[in-house]
Write a protein that holds these residues in place. Structure first.
Motif, PDB file in Angstrom:
ATOM      1  N   LYS A   5      -0.410  40.283   4.283  1.00 52.57           N
ATOM      2  CA  LYS A   5      -1.109  40.830   5.442  1.00 52.57           C
ATOM      3  C   LYS A   5      -0.076  41.491   6.355  1.00 52.57           C
ATOM      4  O   LYS A   5       0.807  40.832   6.904  1.00 52.57           O
ATOM      5  CB  LYS A   5      -1.861  39.742   6.190  1.00 52.57           C
ATOM      6  N   THR A  59      -3.128  44.454  11.633  1.00 48.78           N
ATOM      7  CA  THR A  59      -4.452  44.020  12.083  1.00 48.78           C
ATOM      8  C   THR A  59      -5.226  45.214  12.625  1.00 48.78           C
ATOM      9  O   THR A  59      -4.767  45.906  13.536  1.00 48.78           O
ATOM     10  CB  THR A  59      -4.326  42.944  13.181  1.00 48.78           C
ATOM     11  N   ASP A  79      -6.993  41.098   9.590  1.00 48.08           N
ATOM     12  CA  ASP A  79      -5.649  41.169   9.035  1.00 48.08           C
ATOM     13  C   ASP A  79      -5.738  41.796   7.651  1.00 48.08           C
ATOM     14  O   ASP A  79      -6.460  41.298   6.774  1.00 48.08           O
ATOM     15  CB  ASP A  79      -5.033  39.781   8.939  1.00 48.08           C
TER      16      ASP A  79
END
Length: 280
Positions: A150, A153, A158
């Motif tokens: 990840k 965002t 995410d």
């Protein structure tokens, strides 16, 4: 015959054999196109907000070069600290965008530019490396590379590089030309775009990217009568019609002579290959 001391040892040995057999298959497998979240289906066809992608274009114009071999390379080792910060600032600006409120063309450009910018950043963060696959930050026992991590965002979600490509771009647009503009920082990959993707020129840009790649030996070669293609067409066969003939038909659409005529007389693909060396 060798005797295993315990049942546990036997189970571990059997697991090892199973993983040893599965690893080549897992290593070659590509993620399926599966919608990440229904949230990303939302769009606003009347929204003409301009998203500023000039930060990416400036970076590409400064450090991307086209070699005489037709392969675009990026001078990772020459990027200044100021320009690394400019890239970070550009990515920060993208995190403020309400992408679900944009029209479809703006969304497409947003996601491709985000993907390519994140790829550049993750390589710069870990440079020097010989291949992006050395950046093993993805979660999972058998995972390699950065694609599952990840990294950013967007609207509270995410997201990883895999999420963007396989969870948003491929399932929503269902356009095989996506593979010609998302870049994995490797010599075997279609060229890193020369500028940020412009939502006003999508079809033109995608067609040109498809033509540039297909008419380069990285995409397809005919060796002793056999058709050897980029592994992209094997990994993502479903995006190109899921058969040798449909892949060849796709290539013929963009191929120039004499390649077009050569492919027109073939109906099978013999093998595929890919170069994972960093596009440095």
């Amino acid at each position: 015959m060798r005797s295993f001391g315990t049942v546990t040892q036997l189970l571990k040995f059997l697991l090892f054999i199973i993983l040893l057999g599965l690893f080549p298959l897992l290593a070659k497998a590509a993620p399926e196109a599966k919608l990440h979240n229904a949230h990303w289906i939302s769009n606003n066809i009347s929204n003409n907000i301009h998203i500023d992608h000039s930060g990416l274009t400036k970076l590409l114009r400064t450090y991307r070069t086209m070699g005489k071999d037709g392969v675009a390379r990026f001078a990772y080792d020459q990027v200044t600290e100021d320009d690394k910060q400019n890239l970070a600032n550009y990515l920060e600006s993208l995190q403020q965008v309400k992408v679900s409120k944009l029209d479809r063309d703006q969304q497409f450009a947003f996601w491709v530019n985000l993907y390519n910018s994140l790829t550049l950043k993750v390589v710069l963060d870990y440079f020097p490396v010989n291949t992006i696959r050395e950046i093993n930050i993805s979660p999972g026992f058998l995972s390699t590379g950065p694609w599952g991590a990840k990294l950013i965002t967007i609207e509270g979600f995410d997201l990883s590089l895999d999420d963007i490509e396989h969870g948003i771009l491929r399932p929503i647009w269902k356009d095989p030309r996506i593979h010609y503009v998302v870049n994995c920082a490797s010599l075997g990959c279609p060229n890193l775009p020369a500028t940020a993707i412009d939502p006003k020129k999508l079809d033109e840009t995608l067609d040109q990217a498809a033509s540039d790649f297909i008419n380069h030996p990285r995409a397809v070669r005919i060796v002793d009568g056999d058709v050897i293609v980029s592994s992209i067409y094997s990994w993502f066969s479903e995006d190109f019609g899921n058969s040798d003939q449909s892949i060849l038909n796709h290539m013929i659409k963009y191929a120039k002579e004499p390649l077009k005529t050569q492919l027109s007389s073939r109906n099978t693909i013999s093998d595929h290959s890919y170069g994972w060396q960093l596009n440095k």
